[in-house]
Scaffold this motif. Structure first.
Motif, PDB file in Angstrom:
ATOM      1  N   TRP A  37       0.844  -1.187   0.000  1.00  0.00           N
ATOM      2  CA  TRP A  37       0.000   0.000   0.000  1.00  0.00           C
ATOM      3  C   TRP A  37       0.880   1.236   0.000  1.00  0.00           C
ATOM      4  N   VAL A  90       0.276   5.357   0.696  1.00  0.00           N
ATOM      5  CA  VAL A  90      -0.667   6.375   1.157  1.00  0.00           C
ATOM      6  C   VAL A  90      -0.106   7.746   0.793  1.00  0.00           C
ATOM      7  N   LYS A  97      -1.206  -0.882  -3.963  1.00  0.00           N
ATOM      8  CA  LYS A  97      -2.437  -0.123  -4.132  1.00  0.00           C
ATOM      9  C   LYS A  97      -2.200   1.275  -3.560  1.00  0.00           C
ATOM     10  N   LEU A 150      -3.489   4.715  -2.085  1.00  0.00           N
ATOM     11  CA  LEU A 150      -4.615   5.295  -1.354  1.00  0.00           C
ATOM     12  C   LEU A 150      -4.356   6.787  -1.199  1.00  0.00           C
ATOM     13  N   VAL A 167      -4.829   5.195  -8.940  1.00  0.00           N
ATOM     14  CA  VAL A 167      -5.245   5.241  -7.545  1.00  0.00           C
ATOM     15  C   VAL A 167      -6.293   4.175  -7.282  1.00  0.00           C
ATOM     16  N   HIS A 168      -6.127   3.463  -6.161  1.00  0.00           N
ATOM     17  CA  HIS A 168      -7.061   2.398  -5.797  1.00  0.00           C
ATOM     18  C   HIS A 168      -8.244   2.929  -4.997  1.00  0.00           C
ATOM     19  N   ALA A 169      -7.963   3.835  -4.059  1.00  0.00           N
ATOM     20  CA  ALA A 169      -9.016   4.367  -3.200  1.00  0.00           C
ATOM     21  C   ALA A 169      -8.746   5.824  -2.875  1.00  0.00           C
ATOM     22  N   VAL A 211      -9.888   8.567   0.003  1.00  0.00           N
ATOM     23  CA  VAL A 211     -10.522   8.671   1.317  1.00  0.00           C
ATOM     24  C   VAL A 211     -10.779  10.137   1.623  1.00  0.00           C
ATOM     25  N   ALA A 260     -10.915   4.414  -9.300  1.00  0.00           N
ATOM     26  CA  ALA A 260     -10.747   4.247  -7.859  1.00  0.00           C
ATOM     27  C   ALA A 260     -12.096   4.153  -7.159  1.00  0.00           C
ATOM     28  N   LEU A 310      -8.519   3.662   7.802  1.00  0.00           N
ATOM     29  CA  LEU A 310      -7.463   3.029   7.014  1.00  0.00           C
ATOM     30  C   LEU A 310      -7.428   1.515   7.240  1.00  0.00           C
ATOM     31  N   VAL A 355     -10.052  -0.083   5.093  1.00  0.00           N
ATOM     32  CA  VAL A 355      -9.703  -0.100   3.674  1.00  0.00           C
ATOM     33  C   VAL A 355      -8.624  -1.140   3.406  1.00  0.00           C
ATOM     34  N   ILE A 356      -7.594  -1.159   4.225  1.00  0.00           N
ATOM     35  CA  ILE A 356      -6.475  -2.072   4.012  1.00  0.00           C
ATOM     36  C   ILE A 356      -6.884  -3.528   4.197  1.00  0.00           C
TER      37      ILE A 356
END
Length: 320
Positions: A199, A201, A230, A232, A265-267, A269, A290, A314, A317-318
């Motif tokens: 991941w 971030v 991924k 985030l 981008v995967h997600a 927030v 995303a 987080l 999500v993870i």
């Protein structure tokens, strides 16, 4: 740094600087202590030219240590040892003499750099001294300056502003930012951490001077495009006077992808109270491939992220 972690705990790299990175690292360090994440690495901007960092950078020709110091403090544990060191590193001298305003941690870091002659090795030693629950790395191996093209009014001509502090206080809209030198050498250990991560971030933080610059260092940008991790993206709670005044979440995303169109981008927030039109933002996010994740992420009544709430979000999500 932090002991043996069980197999299966994902490794995480967090990119940013200043108070935004401090918030995300505090949340991720909490998850690391709970064994929800494994190896944790901070990749920190090195463009600060103001305050204690700017003075040390100018006098000694070193990387500005302030954002690196804040990242190290965020990774300190909640026990007495960790919190004592975190408070000491963050403590600034009072008075009116030449030491006024210098953070103790900045001086320790610069002293280790002079002693060891190696930015990364010295930061690793600082992390060991503090008992940091992760590793702190600079995003580049030499100091960087940021320049910005700024437009005072929609109909006015643009001007170029030099320096992070000057950009943050310049009136008008930031049209584009650039780095000086234009293609700085990325820290090799930071590049490898991104390639090895599960991941990444990115954010929150000063959008044009702490977040976007990571995407403009060629080595980091290529690593972010090639990694199997991924990505985030943590959006800010609100706009920021001097950098993103009047920006909503959609404008933050537009500015980021204008500077790094190849980023996957995967997600994304975002704080639920900061989003005025959820359907519109979700459409923008999904158009980038995303998923949009909303949560109550702010300290009640304050314009800053709550590390505990952010950690909970987080984690969800993870682990999803």
């Amino acid at each position: 740094m932090g002991g043996v972690l069980p197999a299966g705990s994902p490794s995480v790299v967090a990119l940013g600087g200043g108070h935004g990175l401090h918030a995300s690292l505090t949340a991720l360090r909490t998850l690391r202590d709970e064994l929800s994440v494994g190896d944790l690495t901070a990749v920190v901007t090195v463009a600060d030219n103001g305050g204690s960092s700017g003075r040390l950078r100018q006098e000694f020709g070193v990387l500005p240590p302030g954002d690196l110091r804040m990242a190290l403090a965020a990774l300190c544990g909640d026990d007495e040892w960790g919190q004592t060191w975190a408070q000491l590193f963050q403590h600034r001298f009072a008075g009116e003499g030449p030491m006024q305003g210098h953070a103790i941690g900045n001086l320790v870091i610069v002293g280790l750099w002079e002693l060891m002659g190696d930015h990364v090795r010295a930061l690793d030693w600082a992390g060991t001294l503090l008992g940091a629950r992760g590793r702190v790395l600079p995003m580049a191996t030499s100091p960087i300056d940021i320049t910005a093209v700024v437009r005072s009014t929609p109909d006015s001509a643009t001007t170029t502003v030099h320096g992070q502090v000057q950009i943050a206080t310049a009136p008008g809209e930031i049209v584009q930012v650039a780095l000086d030198p234009a293609e700085p050498e990325a820290c090799p250990e930071a590049v490898q951490a991104i390639l090895d991560a599960e991941w990444v971030v990115l954010g929150p933080g000063s959008w044009f001077t702490s977040v976007i610059p990571h995407l403009m260092v060629p080595g980091l940008r290529i690593a972010l495009e090639e990694t199997k991790a991924k990505v985030l993206l943590l959006l800010n709670l609100s706009d920021q006077e001097g950098e993103t005044a009047g920006y909503g979440p959609e404008q933050h995303l537009d500015a980021l992808f204008d500077h790094a169109p190849g980023l996957q981008v995967h997600a994304v927030v975002a704080d639920s109270t900061a989003v005025l039109d959820v359907d519109r933002l979700r459409a923008v996010v999904e158009a980038r491939g995303a998923s949009l994740v909303l949560g109550d992420l702010a300290v009640p009544g304050e314009p800053r992220h709550d590390p505990a709430r952010l950690a909970s979000c987080l984690k969800a999500v993870i682990e999803d």
